[in-house]
Design an enzyme around this catalytic site. Structure first.
Site, PDB file in Angstrom:
ATOM      1  N   ASP A  56      -4.828 -23.645  34.536  1.00 37.07           N
ATOM      2  CA  ASP A  56      -5.716 -23.305  35.657  1.00 37.07           C
ATOM      3  C   ASP A  56      -6.077 -24.482  36.564  1.00 37.07           C
ATOM      4  O   ASP A  56      -6.817 -24.294  37.524  1.00 37.07           O
ATOM      5  CB  ASP A  56      -6.988 -22.615  35.165  1.00 37.07           C
ATOM      6  CG  ASP A  56      -7.812 -23.506  34.251  1.00 37.07           C
ATOM      7  OD1 ASP A  56      -7.394 -24.647  33.972  1.00 37.07           O
ATOM      8  OD2 ASP A  56      -8.880 -23.049  33.804  1.00 37.07           O
ATOM      9  N   TYR A  77     -13.580 -25.724  27.012  1.00 36.55           N
ATOM     10  CA  TYR A  77     -12.815 -26.285  25.900  1.00 36.55           C
ATOM     11  C   TYR A  77     -13.832 -26.707  24.860  1.00 36.55           C
ATOM     12  O   TYR A  77     -14.674 -27.567  25.133  1.00 36.55           O
ATOM     13  CB  TYR A  77     -11.994 -27.496  26.344  1.00 36.55           C
ATOM     14  CG  TYR A  77     -10.910 -27.167  27.338  1.00 36.55           C
ATOM     15  CD1 TYR A  77      -9.699 -26.618  26.914  1.00 36.55           C
ATOM     16  CD2 TYR A  77     -11.098 -27.388  28.697  1.00 36.55           C
ATOM     17  CE1 TYR A  77      -8.706 -26.313  27.836  1.00 36.55           C
ATOM     18  CE2 TYR A  77     -10.104 -27.081  29.615  1.00 36.55           C
ATOM     19  CZ  TYR A  77      -8.916 -26.544  29.177  1.00 36.55           C
ATOM     20  OH  TYR A  77      -7.932 -26.234  30.076  1.00 36.55           O
TER      21      TYR A  77
END
Lengths: 640, 640
Positions: free
Chosen positions: A49, A261
């Protein structure tokens, strides 16, 4: 089982970002190419992304409206990055820094984020707009790849044979379990060139027997895309959060999404004992909540999540006899937190396809070796950077005794893509003062060409040329220099004559133009006889006069080539911009009284910097690369 | 002949630019609307081609990527305009001036050109992207229009009946010659509102029995779009050429085209003896060549040409019982040389549709009268300007004893569209110091609200609000203010509190927020009970602090409304931009220590300027317009 046979110049295996970039190039150059993919549709959620400024420059070089235009209309701009650390009993903001890619080296695009599926769709739309262009052939599985080594040196040959098979609808549910007898017809594709952009588990790479070097670590992360329900004030800023309970990196995304993350802790041995299948979205949120204390975190919609183990793996070589090439995840995998993967992968195939076009057109296959040279070097640097980045993200700035700002500065130029510098080869001349022992390994027998970078002190040989504003002489429009360097397969000579106010310079420049368009000029010998003079090499002029000071149509034809159906080419002569205060001469370090000639490759990298009037060196440079064999010169028309 | 009956809130007749703009609005507001057109496809070549900066702003307010995004990717930028005059025996450049629309009143778009067909296509693509939205119904002819005058005051009624008929394929070739017996089924459409955007020969206007005032002159022009083969140095510049043989105006266009307006001479009586059908493209070129002497002019490709007689015609009224409205060429026609027509037409319907949405939602039909007030005034000014412009173009600057630069300055603000100023009505409050005899004719019984423009000395009541850069407080992205004022049907209150650094201001601002979200607040009473608090009115904050100086989530909820599925709204609080050097406070003439409140209509026009803390005046302003009757308040949800 029946079979049919077909021929194609380039077969692209895999329609992810790297494959689609290759297809865009092929479409732009009208190369006879096909692109196949095993899957029945593009990616919908998740995956890569991050898009960096060089990637957006490249996307802007295709089409009008460009691919970048469409991407920027949807993407989320990453303007600021903040670092949060654990103080006593909660996290607090420790640093807040600008991403600042738009300020780098004459770039003009910020760092942005957008899910891979939308990036792929923008390429599909581009291919769709180009009427008779390449379409993705889906549900096609490659079965066998064979390279006829006896033929690899023959530029008329189709030495690569790939067997491909269309999956029937009823087979699509479980393609792995198809027995031979149930299969539909096999097609034998004979290709001049094959590009494998089929991802980390690349079938093409395995078919070539190439191994990946490297291994995974014991660091495990979850990655998830969700619309967060949170009171964390920097939820729409890209963050690096280091807490007692682990670390989180976030990236704001389009449509209210945020990518997280989340560090899941380390396992005892190198990742092999870690069972990723048991981790749920709620597990990840629980860990994230602990790290982000005292801020709240919840979600109503989770778009996608996955679990991975940090590691870096690299193929030893990216090509096979310069007939089969590999790009993207097929030859390099690493951790996703730097947001570099999709960019480097697309830049791989962006480096390659125009070279294939040139090799097919000229018969000069020697330039193809530069793909491996140039992109393997980039991938090696990527591995080093990624290892450092992963350590930093897991251990935090305190352990690394470096501020986040300092750390980012160390890798921003590389990650942004604008600092990538290709080493001297046949495609990029070395500097003049190279030590005499320097040898061009690729082309030991050819005459050596060298550049004089002192004529443009801020340009770097082998780097992409920075883009600054210039004024079109005929339209008065203030445009970025890159708008004249679109990805059409053309080489460009950028001539910087300074001012024409002294009559002498104008006359000398007219003489230069006449020599460039003379029958024995390298521009002619590099161009098929029946093709327009600017089919292969475009000559651009960037002067420093006011637009209305002289009639630019009185310059020789090569500076504004005439076509019987379209009249003059009005997009080749520019004036230094006096409007927005950007001086391209100053930005490039070119002295107006001396001027210079700069050669820019079809991929916008600087190939040569030389004396404005020295057509001999310029000619030798091009003839090494583009000189046509007689049979190619006589071809009617040209595809580029 | 069978018939069926259907109901619709808005029926749009005619799918040219004005009709498509109306459809875009209807789609954005999820209005129950249909759009029909007699023709079987959009315009392919020719027609209108000029787009000015306000039109691009409006196009940018729809979608993401916006309609403007797509237009700008294809359009030709008009940066400079040059004037050529006859000197002794040939034409010479006499003036060269900047178009400069991008510098006007906080605009950010240049003047551009693009053929009407591509403009229409960009709207069609927008409607297509909006999944379940409005589609153009083609080959549909309106046959009969009837307004039931007894019902026009009942806001639940469908008082307009339109009979429409689908043309069968075999009838399409000659729709004028269809006999009643051959016709396919007639549909009876019962509509709350009808908009006629069906061009200069408007069926809708004729059905209402409305006449056009004005007449044609004796000045004839040819217009043609071609790719010129020429040595004229300004062929890619917009030119006004006055020669002994007549005058030419040019407009460079996309794809190498140039539009030429070529004067064909005058006829003795007012245009009626002039036979336009005998003029060929070659005739036009011959005349043009004579005017452009000594420069060459030829062509290989002519895209389109037409011949017209200069004239201005205007309808006396633009609406019928505020149930049937007319827009665009249906109510005003004029000469095309100013490039204003398509712009004013689209701005007509841009002014209207959100008012229909509001009238349907609130039951308050009184606001609909403002359409005629506001747009008739603009059209009248257009007629005056066009007459002056036509004279200037035909006679040249010498006769008018004015330089072209001076002349352009006189009309540039108007043509660009940003200077249009709507007079005080229920939708736009008058200034506080209005003379006591001022009466709001539209709303004599309502409480008078007045603005204090001294609080924002550079804002003009009734004009569209200029756009300057601001920094999003949560994302750090530097964006144009207009990006927070998209065409979604929302009213916006822009609050300018200055700095929160004094504790007092922060507390007082928190108190203001609590009053705005209190149960008895006008924000609540103007919003259906079950709908989110920001469904009708959005509250935007623009402060002057650094983003990281305070946690904006600690401000009351109304400043960043929370939704259970999406969390906070992060696109409502902005900081003054410190990055690019644009100070929105200074640009608007707002004193930081005093601040102010500005109300912006759904079409971006400034409706009210008042004291930051004076919620009473603000409340009265909104309740005049948006207060819901009880039956509307209880409706579940809301379409805007």
């Amino acid at each position: 089982m029946s079979s049919s046979t077909s021929e194609v110049d380039l077969l692209i295996i895999g329609a992810g970002p790297a494959g689609l970039m290759a297809a865009a190039w092929a479409s732009s150059c009208k190369l006879n190419a096909r692109i196949i993919d095993e899957k029945d549709a593009r990616v919908r959620t998740g995956q890569a992304d991050g898009l960096h400024c060089r990637t957006l420059e490249i996307m802007d070089s295709f089409g009008s409206p460009s691919i970048a235009h469409e991407i920027l209309g949807q993407a989320c701009v990453i303007k600021e990055i903040s670092s949060w650390a654990w103080y006593e009993d909660c996290i607090e903001r420790s640093e807040s820094i600008r991403s600042g890619e738009e300020d780098l080296l004459g770039s003009r695009y910020p760092q942005v984020s957008l899910c891979q599926g939308s990036v792929e769709q923008a390429f599909l739309n581009f291919l769709e707009r180009d009427g008779d262009s390449i379409r993705i052939e889906r549900n096609l599985t490659p079965l066998r790849l064979h390279v006829d080594q006896a033929q690899v040196g023959d530029h008329h040959a189709y030495p690569v044979e790939v067997h491909v098979q269309q999956l029937r609808d009823d087979e699509l549910a479980s393609p792995d379990q198809i027995s031979d007898s149930k299969m539909t017809a096999v097609e034998i594709v004979r290709a001049k060139y094959v590009l494998g952009t089929d991802g980390a588990h690349s079938w093409t790479r395995k078919a070539l027997g190439l191994r990946m070097e490297g291994d995974r670590t014991n660091k495990h992360f979850a990655v998830m895309d969700l619309i967060p329900l949170s009171d964390f004030p920097d939820i729409r800023i890209s963050c690096v959060i280091h807490s007692l309970s682990g670390s989180i990196m976030t990236l704001p995304r389009e449509g209210g999404l945020v990518r997280f993350y989340v560090q899941l802790g380390e396992s005892s041995i190198t990742g092999r004992d870690f069972d990723r299948s048991t981790v749920s979205a709620d597990d990840i949120i629980k860990i994230a909540r602990k790290i982000m204390h005292p801020y709240t975190l919840d979600y109503d919609h989770c778009d996608w999540f996955s679990v991975y183990t940090v590691g870096q793996r690299l193929a030893e070589i990216f090509s096979h006899h310069d007939r089969v090439f590999l790009a993207g995840d097929a030859v390099h995998t690493h951790s996703p937190t730097m947001g570099a993967g999709m960019n480097v992968s697309m830049q791989d195939s962006y480096n390659l396809v125009w070279k294939i076009v040139t090799a097919i057109r000229t018969g000069n296959r020697s330039i193809l070796a530069t793909y491996n040279t140039e992109r393997l070097a980039v991938a090696k640097e990527l591995m080093v950077k990624d290892r450092a980045m992963s350590d930093f993200y897991c251990d935090g700035p305190s352990v690394n005794s470096k501020s986040y700002q300092k750390f980012r500065e160390d890798f921003r130029d590389f990650v942004s893509g604008v600092a990538v510098q290709y080493s001297p080869t046949i495609l990029t001349s070395p500097v003049e003062k190279d030590p005499p022992e320097h040898k061009d390994i690729q082309q030991p027998h050819r005459q050596k060409i060298s550049s004089m970078p002192s004529l443009a002190t801020n340009l770097v040989l082998g780097q992409r040329i920075p883009s600054y504003l210039v004024t079109n002489h005929f339209t008065a429009e203030v445009v970025h220099l890159h708008s004249a360097l679109k990805s059409t397969g053309h080489w460009r000579i950028l001539l910087f004559p300074g001012t024409f106010s002294g009559r002498y310079v104008f006359e000398r420049y007219c003489d230069l133009g006449q020599r460039l368009e003379a029958p024995n000029s390298f521009v002619r010998t590099c161009t098929p006889i029946s093709a327009p003079i600017d089919s292969i090499i475009e000559v651009l002029t960037i002067h420093t006069d006011d637009r209305n000071d002289f009639d630019a149509l009185s310059l020789p034809n090569i500076f504004h080539p005439w076509r019987a159906d379209k009249g003059h080419q009005y997009w080749r002569i520019f004036a230094k911009d006096n409007d927005q205060g950007e001086d391209v001469y100053k930005a490039f370090g070119i002295y107006e009284r001396i001027g210079c000639a700069v050669v820019v490759r079809p991929d916008q990298h600087v190939a040569y910097i030389g004396d404005l009037w020295d057509l001999e060196s310029l000619g030798r440079f091009f003839e090494n690369i583009l000189a046509l064999k007689n049979d190619e010169r006589d071809r009617k028309g040209v595809n580029v």
